[in-house]
Design a protein around this motif. Structure first.
Motif, short mmCIF file in Angstrom:
data_model
loop_
_atom_site.label_atom_id
_atom_site.label_comp_id
_atom_site.label_asym_id
_atom_site.label_seq_id
_atom_site.Cartn_x
_atom_site.Cartn_y
_atom_site.Cartn_z
N PRO A 1 18.69 61.88 -10.71
CA PRO A 1 20.00 61.37 -11.15
C PRO A 1 19.84 60.18 -12.09
N ILE A 2 20.90 59.85 -12.78
CA ILE A 2 20.90 58.64 -13.60
C ILE A 2 20.98 57.41 -12.68
N VAL A 3 20.64 56.26 -13.22
CA VAL A 3 20.61 55.02 -12.44
C VAL A 3 21.93 54.27 -12.62
N PHE A 4 22.53 53.86 -11.51
CA PHE A 4 23.75 53.07 -11.55
C PHE A 4 23.43 51.61 -11.21
N ASP A 5 23.95 50.72 -12.00
CA ASP A 5 23.78 49.29 -11.75
C ASP A 5 25.07 48.71 -11.20
#
Length: 344
Positions: free
Chosen positions: A68-72
């Motif tokens: 998955p993409i990284v969430f900040d």
């Protein structure tokens, strides 16, 4: 016989604040802000919201979508800013002085404005010299040109704003600069009495710095900084309703009040010039690159990176290798002065 000319208090207040601005040196190098937001604040302190900083990420082109993409998490910072300070000059003028010695009130306002300016100057000096600097470039006397180049390198690596950069130098540092053939500096002191303190203190522009001399900082030191490294807060107190002759005004970001009244018990006028003032430094959240993970990193802490210090003698101090500031900026003891300038 000519009629007496009545001078409005607004005009005299404008005269006072104009003189005040001309007399200021170091406060005029700082970023100026007003104080209206402090009115009604608890303990004269407000929380200023500062925009959060987020890293960017890169998602592989035409990847198999197995990760998955990284969430900040986005967080705004709140900086507690305390305002406080009332710099003033107060003078009593007797009837005899008013009738026989004092030609006009504008003449009295000049020394009063100078007194207030010295008070603001001293507070600005205390802010500047009391700041903890992450980089101190020492032993610069033998290689001044290279030291200025190093100061520019460090501020660039710190991502300090590159507009309105100043190098404020003490008197011994100024002499060393003027005697350095590699710099070829010429003093640019003006002759006009009306010129501002900042104009007459300018020496030259070199390597992106406006070099300015000041007699109140340590003689063997210099401070290289962006104007936004320090904040000068200024505000004019309101004129009390009980005072029949007074006004407030502002000029070039500096506000002041002038009030005058009469004390019949002692048969004398009272003249007061004052301004609310405050000074603070600015810290930043930094963004760097992590080569190991090939990704952008945002600092966990805040750092003062918009200014550094230079000294004619002494040794240099830089961030230790492995610290957050060194890792994010590349400025560390591993490449500190004088090794960093390669013996230029």
């Amino acid at each position: 016989m000519a009629e007496h000319q009545i001078v409005k208090p607004e005009k005299l207040a404008a005269t006072a604040v104009g003189m005040l601005e001309q007399e200021l040196l170091i406060p005029n190098l700082f970023q100026k802000e007003g104080v209206d937001q402090f009115k009604g604040a608890d303990n004269d302190t407000i929380s200023v919201k500062v925009e959060g900083v987020l890293p960017f990420h890169d998602y592989a082109w035409r990847n198999d979508r197995s990760a998955p993409i990284v969430f900040d998490e986005y967080k705004e910072r709140k900086i507690a800013v305390t305002f406080g300070g009332n710099v003033y000059s107060a003078v009593k003028v007797t009837d005899e002085q008013n009738d026989f010695d004092l030609e006009n009130w504008g003449k009295l306002l000049r020394p009063q404005a100078k007194a207030v300016a010295r008070g603001l100057q001293r507070r600005a000096v205390n802010t500047l010299t009391g700041q903890t600097y992450n980089v101190v470039i020492g032993g610069t006397e033998a290689k001044l040109r290279a030291a200025i180049v190093e100061a520019r390198r460090v501020l660039n690596a710190f991502h300090a704003p590159d507009d309105n950069r100043y190098m404020l130098v003490g008197t011994d540092f100024e002499s060393a600069l003027l005697n350095d053939e590699k710099l070829n500096l010429a003093s640019n002191v003006g002759d006009s009495e009306a010129e501002s303190a900042l104009t007459t203190a300018k020496i030259a522009n070199r390597m992106g710095f406006t070099i300015v001399v000041d007699q109140t900082i340590p003689a063997d030191a210099a401070y290289a900084f962006a104007s936004s490294a320090f904040i000068f807060l200024s505000g004019a107190p309101s004129v009390p309703q009980s005072v029949p002759y007074g006004a407030t005004t502002s000029f070039e970001g500096i506000a002041a009040r002038w009030v005058r009244d009469y004390d019949p018990l002692y048969m004398q006028d009272r003249s007061v010039v004052n301004t609310y003032a405050g000074f603070r430094s600015v810290t930043d959240v930094l963004v760097g690159w992590d080569g190991a993970t090939n990704s952008e990193v945002v600092s966990a802490g805040e750092h003062f990176v918009r200014g550094i210090k230079l000294t004619l003698g002494g040794t240099s101090t830089y961030p230790a290798v492995g610290t957050e500031l060194a890792e994010l900026t590349g400025v560390s003891t591993a490449n500190k002065w004088p090794a960093a300038e390669g013996g230029v």
